[in-house]
Structure formats: C-alpha cells, structure tokens
Write a protein that holds these residues in place. Sequence first.
Motif, PDB file in Angstrom:
ATOM      1  N   ILE A   1       6.621   8.145   6.120  1.00  0.00           N
ATOM      2  CA  ILE A   1       6.600   6.983   6.984  1.00  0.00           C
ATOM      3  C   ILE A   1       6.540   5.682   6.287  1.00  0.00           C
ATOM      4  O   ILE A   1       6.530   4.625   7.010  1.00  0.00           O
ATOM      5  CB  ILE A   1       5.513   7.187   7.864  1.00  0.00           C
ATOM      6  N   LYS A   2       6.532   5.795   5.021  1.00  0.00           N
ATOM      7  CA  LYS A   2       6.445   4.442   4.326  1.00  0.00           C
ATOM      8  C   LYS A   2       5.192   3.252   4.648  1.00  0.00           C
ATOM      9  O   LYS A   2       4.416   3.952   5.482  1.00  0.00           O
ATOM     10  CB  LYS A   2       7.663   3.469   4.509  1.00  0.00           C
ATOM     11  N   LYS A   3       5.333   2.329   3.979  1.00  0.00           N
ATOM     12  CA  LYS A   3       4.059   1.585   4.568  1.00  0.00           C
ATOM     13  C   LYS A   3       3.824   0.922   5.941  1.00  0.00           C
ATOM     14  O   LYS A   3       2.946   0.377   6.404  1.00  0.00           O
ATOM     15  CB  LYS A   3       3.987   0.444   3.728  1.00  0.00           C
ATOM     16  N   GLU A   4       5.238   1.024   6.545  1.00  0.00           N
ATOM     17  CA  GLU A   4       5.279   0.382   7.743  1.00  0.00           C
ATOM     18  C   GLU A   4       4.730   1.465   9.014  1.00  0.00           C
ATOM     19  O   GLU A   4       4.497   1.257  10.133  1.00  0.00           O
ATOM     20  CB  GLU A   4       6.758   0.269   8.212  1.00  0.00           C
TER      21      GLU A   4
ATOM     22  N   LYS B   1      -8.495   7.421  -3.309  1.00  0.00           N
ATOM     23  CA  LYS B   1      -7.674   7.416  -4.581  1.00  0.00           C
ATOM     24  C   LYS B   1      -6.553   7.126  -4.674  1.00  0.00           C
ATOM     25  O   LYS B   1      -5.906   6.380  -5.808  1.00  0.00           O
ATOM     26  CB  LYS B   1      -7.891   8.891  -5.189  1.00  0.00           C
ATOM     27  N   ASN B   2      -5.582   7.413  -3.641  1.00  0.00           N
ATOM     28  CA  ASN B   2      -4.422   6.802  -3.595  1.00  0.00           C
ATOM     29  C   ASN B   2      -4.042   5.453  -3.055  1.00  0.00           C
ATOM     30  O   ASN B   2      -2.942   4.847  -3.057  1.00  0.00           O
ATOM     31  CB  ASN B   2      -3.197   7.792  -2.913  1.00  0.00           C
ATOM     32  N   ASN B   3      -5.125   4.861  -2.544  1.00  0.00           N
ATOM     33  CA  ASN B   3      -5.052   3.411  -2.099  1.00  0.00           C
ATOM     34  C   ASN B   3      -4.107   3.443  -0.883  1.00  0.00           C
ATOM     35  O   ASN B   3      -3.511   2.275  -0.712  1.00  0.00           O
ATOM     36  CB  ASN B   3      -4.760   2.455  -3.134  1.00  0.00           C
ATOM     37  N   PHE B   4      -4.266   4.231   0.106  1.00  0.00           N
ATOM     38  CA  PHE B   4      -3.182   4.209   0.836  1.00  0.00           C
ATOM     39  C   PHE B   4      -3.917   3.416   2.205  1.00  0.00           C
ATOM     40  O   PHE B   4      -4.954   3.551   2.566  1.00  0.00           O
ATOM     41  CB  PHE B   4      -3.069   5.830   1.500  1.00  0.00           C
ATOM     42  N   LYS B   5      -3.249   2.459   2.856  1.00  0.00           N
ATOM     43  CA  LYS B   5      -3.772   1.309   3.384  1.00  0.00           C
ATOM     44  C   LYS B   5      -3.097   1.638   5.053  1.00  0.00           C
ATOM     45  O   LYS B   5      -3.921   1.069   5.906  1.00  0.00           O
ATOM     46  CB  LYS B   5      -3.111  -0.075   3.222  1.00  0.00           C
ATOM     47  N   ASN B   6      -2.403   2.732   5.332  1.00  0.00           N
ATOM     48  CA  ASN B   6      -1.913   3.032   6.464  1.00  0.00           C
ATOM     49  C   ASN B   6      -2.566   4.247   7.217  1.00  0.00           C
ATOM     50  O   ASN B   6      -1.715   4.775   7.940  1.00  0.00           O
ATOM     51  CB  ASN B   6      -0.342   2.853   6.563  1.00  0.00           C
TER      52      ASN B   6
END
Length: 278
Positions: free
Chosen positions: A115-118, A140-145
Amino acid sequence: MKKSHRKFVNRIINKLYGITKNESLYLYSLNIATKLFKHSKNSISFDKENNCYWLKNRSKFLQLAERPYFDFSEEDMRQRCQKIFCKYYSPQAKDVILDIGAGIGTEVCFFVEAIKKEGKLYNIEASPTSFNGLEQTVLKNNFKNCYNFNLAISNNEEPIWIEENDNYVVNSVNKNAVGVRIKAITIDQFVTINKITKINLLKVNIEGAEYDMIDGMKDSIHIIENVAISCHDFLFKDGNKIENKVSGFLRANNFQVFYENSGNQVLDSWVYGKKIYN
C-alpha cells in the motif's frame, strides 16, 4: 531447500547446542545457516528487552519469534500472503486495509510494502501478548501508516475474554469470563470512531468469532470492496455454520464469493468476496 536438507541442517545446529548449551553459538550457527541456505542478507538477532528473536532481511524486521529458525525468507512470506489473504485481490498503493486478528504482525511488512506510504493499515488484535508483538513489529520497522488496536471484534460491546495459549495462533475469545478481559467493539463502531470511509481489503482470522462479527458490520459492509475471512468451522461440530453465515451475508450485499478446494481444512476455511458494481 528440500525438507530433508532442512531437517539435516536443523539436526546439526540443535546437536551443537545440545553439546555446548551456548546460546550465542546457537544464534551464530543459525545466522550462518540462514545466509547460506536462504538469503545472504538474512539475519537473526536477540531482543533482550522483549526477550524474543527477530527474523530480519537487510534492515527489515520481518517477524519476531520465541525460538529462532533459519529457514525463512521475505519472498516466502510474501508468497504466503498472496496465496492465502490476497488470493483474489492484490493490495495497491494508497489502499486501506483492515486486518482483524493481526496476531504478532506477520503480514504487516507485506501489506505496508503493497500500500506504500500513502495507504493505511489498521491492525486489530485481541490477545495482549500477540498485540505486544504486533506493536514491536510496527515500531521496529518505523511504519508510520499502521494503526494498532488491542480490541476484540464482536456483535456488541459486552465484555469479552481471551484465553492466552503458548501457541498464539490458537488464542480464542469467549464470553464466559475465562482468561483476560478485553474491550469489545463492532466493526461498524470501529469504522465510525476512526472515520474510515473506504476499506479496500478486509482480512479476518479470529478463531470462530467471525460468526458474531458479521452481525456487527451491517453498515460498514457498504464501504468494503474485498474480503478474506477464515471461517473456523473445523474447530466446532456444527457443520458449516460460520461459512454459511459469512457467505450468505456477502452475497446479500452484492459480493461475488469464492472458495478454495485444496484438501487442506485450514486453507479451505477461507472465504473470499469481491464487491460487484452494477
């Protein structure tokens, strides 16, 4: 890698550990094996703070494990997700995914990559222990979404309890005050609270609770485009009660329904739906 070869390598590593009882040497052996036999950028590390191991590829934390193993790869995990959860729909950039029963987050990396960052990934997990693993994977993966919720999905807000097992995969909810008390919510309520207006993929794997879940998504079904729901009838003795209810609900709401017939009861428990637009 052939199953016989995998067993042979495991036997050598475990025998070495049995002789030395040296955890550092054991981890070193696993790292050598995963780089040689699976991927040169694979690695396994111990997380002292959380008392667990991380299976990694490059800088990506693929999965945490109570006991490490060498025979893993990012590609294997991707193919598993495509084969089971995304059999009839492939997530795209900017999509919104709702993963109910996200476990320790074994699918997080795959979904975020798709889904990418968007896009947005909403993860719901009832088990506090599994939820901690899910949270750690995202951090750990620093996923912001990614948005994680320690909730149980049901047909109302009555109290729900969950029995925690050594094998997180079979943790199940109940209404008999057995286990840990968890806040319950319906999908309709969850969607309203979080102001979700579109769900491209709903993935559900909640050990039989999908039967009650259906009664709590009569409004939100209208914003859902694709579903993959594991119907755990094989855990009970009442035929295809869950599968029939899920399938009937989907068809009544303009979904084309798909099934598998592999001969594997777990794989064949999945019901897939795709919204039909007139």
